[in-house]
Scaffold this motif. Structure first.
Motif, PDB file in Angstrom:
ATOM      1  N   ALA A 369       0.820  -1.209   0.000  1.00 48.46           N
ATOM      2  CA  ALA A 369       0.000   0.000   0.000  1.00 48.46           C
ATOM      3  C   ALA A 369       0.851   1.256   0.000  1.00 48.46           C
ATOM      4  CB  ALA A 369      -0.913  -0.002   1.224  1.00 48.46           C
ATOM      5  N   GLY A 370       2.162   1.109   0.169  1.00 51.77           N
ATOM      6  CA  GLY A 370       3.062   2.249   0.151  1.00 51.77           C
ATOM      7  C   GLY A 370       4.485   1.808   0.405  1.00 51.77           C
ATOM      8  N   HIS A 371       5.392   2.162  -0.489  1.00 47.30           N
ATOM      9  CA  HIS A 371       6.766   1.657  -0.391  1.00 47.30           C
ATOM     10  C   HIS A 371       7.722   2.640  -1.047  1.00 47.30           C
ATOM     11  CE1 HIS A 371      10.089  -1.090  -0.155  1.00 47.30           C
ATOM     12  NE2 HIS A 371      10.172  -1.261  -1.456  1.00 47.30           N
ATOM     13  N   LEU A 372       8.908   2.792  -0.434  1.00 47.88           N
ATOM     14  CA  LEU A 372       9.970   3.627  -0.976  1.00 47.88           C
ATOM     15  C   LEU A 372      11.085   2.748  -1.511  1.00 47.88           C
ATOM     16  CD1 LEU A 372       9.570   6.754  -0.619  1.00 47.88           C
ATOM     17  CD2 LEU A 372       8.448   5.450   1.200  1.00 47.88           C
ATOM     18  N   MET A 373      11.612   3.123  -2.672  1.00 44.37           N
ATOM     19  CA  MET A 373      12.794   2.457  -3.214  1.00 44.37           C
ATOM     20  C   MET A 373      13.668   3.502  -3.897  1.00 44.37           C
ATOM     21  SD  MET A 373      11.333   0.239  -6.471  1.00 44.37           S
ATOM     22  CE  MET A 373       9.932  -0.528  -5.667  1.00 44.37           C
ATOM     23  N   THR A 374      14.894   3.123  -4.200  1.00 43.11           N
ATOM     24  CA  THR A 374      15.874   4.056  -4.740  1.00 43.11           C
ATOM     25  C   THR A 374      16.141   3.742  -6.203  1.00 43.11           C
ATOM     26  OG1 THR A 374      16.909   4.271  -2.578  1.00 43.11           O
ATOM     27  CG2 THR A 374      18.222   4.936  -4.474  1.00 43.11           C
ATOM     28  N   VAL A 375      15.907   4.702  -7.072  1.00 42.20           N
ATOM     29  CA  VAL A 375      16.206   4.528  -8.495  1.00 42.20           C
ATOM     30  C   VAL A 375      17.664   4.908  -8.729  1.00 42.20           C
ATOM     31  CG1 VAL A 375      15.662   5.266 -10.839  1.00 42.20           C
ATOM     32  CG2 VAL A 375      13.833   4.944  -9.175  1.00 42.20           C
ATOM     33  N   VAL A 376      18.436   3.956  -9.271  1.00 40.68           N
ATOM     34  CA  VAL A 376      19.878   4.163  -9.435  1.00 40.68           C
ATOM     35  C   VAL A 376      20.315   4.131 -10.892  1.00 40.68           C
ATOM     36  CG1 VAL A 376      20.325   3.190  -7.157  1.00 40.68           C
ATOM     37  CG2 VAL A 376      20.457   1.700  -9.167  1.00 40.68           C
ATOM     38  N   GLY A 377      19.404   3.791 -11.825  1.00 41.57           N
ATOM     39  CA  GLY A 377      19.820   3.768 -13.214  1.00 41.57           C
ATOM     40  C   GLY A 377      18.767   3.214 -14.154  1.00 41.57           C
ATOM     41  N   PHE A 378      19.176   3.080 -15.417  1.00 44.16           N
ATOM     42  CA  PHE A 378      18.306   2.572 -16.476  1.00 44.16           C
ATOM     43  C   PHE A 378      19.110   1.664 -17.385  1.00 44.16           C
ATOM     44  CE2 PHE A 378      16.324   6.396 -14.990  1.00 44.16           C
ATOM     45  CZ  PHE A 378      14.960   6.118 -15.022  1.00 44.16           C
ATOM     46  N   THR A 379      18.478   0.602 -17.840  1.00 43.17           N
ATOM     47  CA  THR A 379      19.134  -0.310 -18.778  1.00 43.17           C
ATOM     48  C   THR A 379      19.157   0.293 -20.176  1.00 43.17           C
ATOM     49  OG1 THR A 379      17.106  -1.457 -19.424  1.00 43.17           O
ATOM     50  CG2 THR A 379      18.234  -2.245 -17.429  1.00 43.17           C
ATOM     51  N   ASP A 380      19.830  -0.374 -21.097  1.00 44.26           N
ATOM     52  CA  ASP A 380      19.887   0.102 -22.479  1.00 44.26           C
ATOM     53  C   ASP A 380      18.515   0.147 -23.130  1.00 44.26           C
ATOM     54  OD1 ASP A 380      22.607   0.405 -22.315  1.00 44.26           O
ATOM     55  OD2 ASP A 380      23.075  -1.539 -23.231  1.00 44.26           O
ATOM     56  N   THR A 381      17.590  -0.679 -22.651  1.00 44.49           N
ATOM     57  CA  THR A 381      16.233  -0.691 -23.207  1.00 44.49           C
ATOM     58  C   THR A 381      15.265   0.187 -22.408  1.00 44.49           C
ATOM     59  OG1 THR A 381      15.722  -2.697 -21.942  1.00 44.49           O
ATOM     60  CG2 THR A 381      16.505  -2.986 -24.210  1.00 44.49           C
ATOM     61  N   GLY A 382      15.785   0.902 -21.409  1.00 45.27           N
ATOM     62  CA  GLY A 382      14.961   1.847 -20.673  1.00 45.27           C
ATOM     63  C   GLY A 382      14.308   1.326 -19.422  1.00 45.27           C
ATOM     64  N   ASP A 383      14.567   0.052 -19.071  1.00 45.90           N
ATOM     65  CA  ASP A 383      13.981  -0.468 -17.845  1.00 45.90           C
ATOM     66  C   ASP A 383      14.644   0.172 -16.623  1.00 45.90           C
ATOM     67  OD1 ASP A 383      12.187  -2.074 -19.187  1.00 45.90           O
ATOM     68  OD2 ASP A 383      13.487  -3.833 -19.162  1.00 45.90           O
ATOM     69  N   VAL A 384      13.924   0.151 -15.514  1.00 50.73           N
ATOM     70  CA  VAL A 384      14.349   0.857 -14.300  1.00 50.73           C
ATOM     71  C   VAL A 384      15.230  -0.051 -13.451  1.00 50.73           C
ATOM     72  CG1 VAL A 384      13.558   1.946 -12.164  1.00 50.73           C
ATOM     73  CG2 VAL A 384      12.269   2.269 -14.296  1.00 50.73           C
ATOM     74  N   ILE A 385      16.400   0.465 -13.060  1.00 50.79           N
ATOM     75  CA  ILE A 385      17.264  -0.241 -12.117  1.00 50.79           C
ATOM     76  C   ILE A 385      17.038   0.400 -10.757  1.00 50.79           C
ATOM     77  CG2 ILE A 385      19.603  -0.971 -11.539  1.00 50.79           C
ATOM     78  CD1 ILE A 385      20.376  -0.378 -14.464  1.00 50.79           C
ATOM     79  N   ALA A 386      16.545  -0.398  -9.807  1.00 51.46           N
ATOM     80  CA  ALA A 386      16.201   0.126  -8.492  1.00 51.46           C
ATOM     81  C   ALA A 386      16.890  -0.673  -7.402  1.00 51.46           C
ATOM     82  CB  ALA A 386      14.693   0.085  -8.286  1.00 51.46           C
ATOM     83  N   ASN A 387      17.359   0.016  -6.392  1.00 54.92           N
ATOM     84  CA  ASN A 387      17.754  -0.625  -5.148  1.00 54.92           C
ATOM     85  C   ASN A 387      16.496  -0.723  -4.301  1.00 54.92           C
ATOM     86  OD1 ASN A 387      20.371  -0.678  -6.033  1.00 54.92           O
ATOM     87  ND2 ASN A 387      21.196   0.618  -4.407  1.00 54.92           N
ATOM     88  N   ASP A 388      15.924  -1.921  -4.264  1.00 54.03           N
ATOM     89  CA  ASP A 388      14.650  -2.135  -3.584  1.00 54.03           C
ATOM     90  C   ASP A 388      14.917  -2.710  -2.194  1.00 54.03           C
ATOM     91  OD1 ASP A 388      12.133  -2.799  -2.698  1.00 54.03           O
ATOM     92  OD2 ASP A 388      11.484  -3.661  -4.603  1.00 54.03           O
TER      93      ASP A 388
END
Length: 452
Positions: A369-388
């Motif tokens: 219902a609510g969560h924080l994560m850290t976005v650290v980058g993007f792949t070559d195809t645009g997907d999200v790299i997150a430290n979850d």
């Protein structure tokens, strides 16, 4: 993830209304909002900014950072701390900001502040907003904050940092850290506001808090279950440390039931260490030496909101980050993954808030219902790299999430929960932490997303 039910977030309908004609002509004009980011940010940080406010017992300082301090008390007040049962007398002084006319007549307002509060000092942040029909809100308390707590020195006068429940006027309500209109369908909006900062200290001392940054984000994000897809842009990954909240499960349950609910402070700690900041060995001496990553326990303790009963108060996390040397922290909203790509390309990671069902985010393995994560980058195809941080171990924290799924769960303002009930989403909320003197590229990236 935050195991508590996140406070209600009331979201906006499309469209804005005309601003109040009698707005303060001296109010600063922000960057024009983009159509995909209907957000206005205004922060007071410079000596000129602070000098523009009404000073009642405070002084403006210039070095090493511009800010305000308590110069002479203008009165005393007896504060009954609802969380300790103690009543303590405090001296105080006050700064009241000029009226800021928002470029975005808003449905929500969230404040941020960066301050130093020596032991036996604290601050209170309030807002008085004006509706589009000219009526003003009462002065709402958006936080009573100190960087310390009463465990450090039980004999010293101290308060417990807290939000204030029950504030409303029949048109708007404060939900923990967010001032929200009660009904966004009427066309009523918040068109301007002024902030009030009160500095407190133990009587008869020369102690003073110092506040370097104070401001607010107003927004009018339209109701939406989905958002337009953005095109992939910058690819790359920042070397952000990885910490799991789950390894702290059961530790220090007095802070929101232990680590299982520590997504926000865990994310904050990851980014602080990315910038080379963090608690000292002496700071961590209170933590059980058998616990791994004691700095995460420390972050949880010093972001904890005693009224909310959790570590997920957004401005409290930004304020915690700014207690470290030459750091700044703000809460804002972004409009797309393009905004995040702009920040990542300049070397600035971001903490994002989102909610979703298990099946809505492939590979997460949970719903929230609510969560924080850290976005650290993007792949070559645009997907999200997150430290979850909702991962079973530090080694498992790095995740790659499908771009379209992630963009939707972060930016939408409406969603259906597991029972099929329509509930709210956060509409692109994020925390940004950055050093006092960012590089030119970082300054440009922050300005591009509306933060100065």
């Amino acid at each position: 993830m935050d195991s508590m039910s996140r406070r209600t977030i009331l979201v906006a309908t499309a469209g804005v209304v005309a601003a109040v004609a009698a707005a303060d002509p001296a109010a600063a004009r922000p960057l024009p909002p983009r159509a995909d980011r209907p957000v206005d940010n205004r922060f007071w940080t410079s000596r000129k900014d602070w000098s523009a406010g009404a000073a009642d017992g405070v002084r403006t300082v210039a070095k090493p950072r511009a800010g305000v301090e308590l110069a002479r008390p203008v009165g005393t007040v007896a504060y009954a701390d609802p969380h300790t049962g103690r009543t303590t007398t405090w001296e105080y002084a006050r700064w009241t900001g000029p009226v800021h006319r928002s470029a975005v007549p808003g449905t929500e307002l969230i404040a941020s502040w960066n301050a130093r509060t020596p032991r036996s000092t604290w601050i209170q942040v309030e807002v008085e907003a004006t509706y589009s029909d000219g009526v003003r809100t009462p002065w709402y308390v958006l936080g009573r904050w100190t960087s310390g707590d009463d465990r450090q020195d039980p004999a010293a006068p101290v308060i417990r940092r807290t939000s204030v429940d029950g504030q409303k006027d029949g048109r708007s309500t404060v939900w923990t850290d967010t001032l929200s209109l009660d009904d966004t369908t009427t066309g009523l909006r918040l068109v301007s506001y002024r902030l009030r900062l009160t500095l407190y200290r133990a009587p008869g001392t020369t102690l003073t808090p110092t506040v370097w940054r104070l401001g607010a984000m107003t927004s009018d994000v339209p109701d939406r279950f989905t958002v337009p897809a953005s095109e992939p842009g910058h690819a790359g990954e920042l070397a952000v440390p990885r910490y799991s909240q789950e390894v702290h499960k059961g530790q220090y349950p007095e802070y929101d039931n232990g680590g299982e609910a520590w997504c926000s402070p865990t994310s904050s700690q990851m980014i602080l260490e990315y910038w080379g900041r963090g608690p000292t060995a002496a700071d961590l001496a209170w933590v059980d030496p058998s616990f791994a990553d004691p700095q995460v326990c420390h972050a949880a303790r010093f972001t904890y909101d005693y009224q909310y009963g959790g570590c997920g108060n957004w401005p409290f996390n930004a304020a915690y980050a700014a207690t470290y040397r030459d750091m700044q922290g703000v809460v804002t909203r972004l409009g797309s993954l393009t905004d995040l790509e702009t920040l990542i390309a300049a070397g600035i990671p971001a903490i994002t808030s989102q909610s979703f069902l298990k099946e809505e985010l492939t590979g997460a393995g949970y719903g929230t219902a609510g969560h924080l994560m850290t976005v650290v980058g993007f792949t070559d195809t645009g997907d999200v790299i997150a430290n979850d941080p909702a991962s079973p171990s530090n080694a498992a924290v790095r995740r790659v999430y499908e771009r379209r799924e992630w963009e939707t769960i972060w930016l939408r303002t409406k969603r259906k929960n597991a029972q099929g009930k329509v509930v709210s989403g956060t509409g692109g909320v994020c925390y940004l932490y950055f050093p006092l003197r960012p590089s030119k590229a970082q300054l440009a990236a922050l300005a591009a997303v509306g933060v100065r």
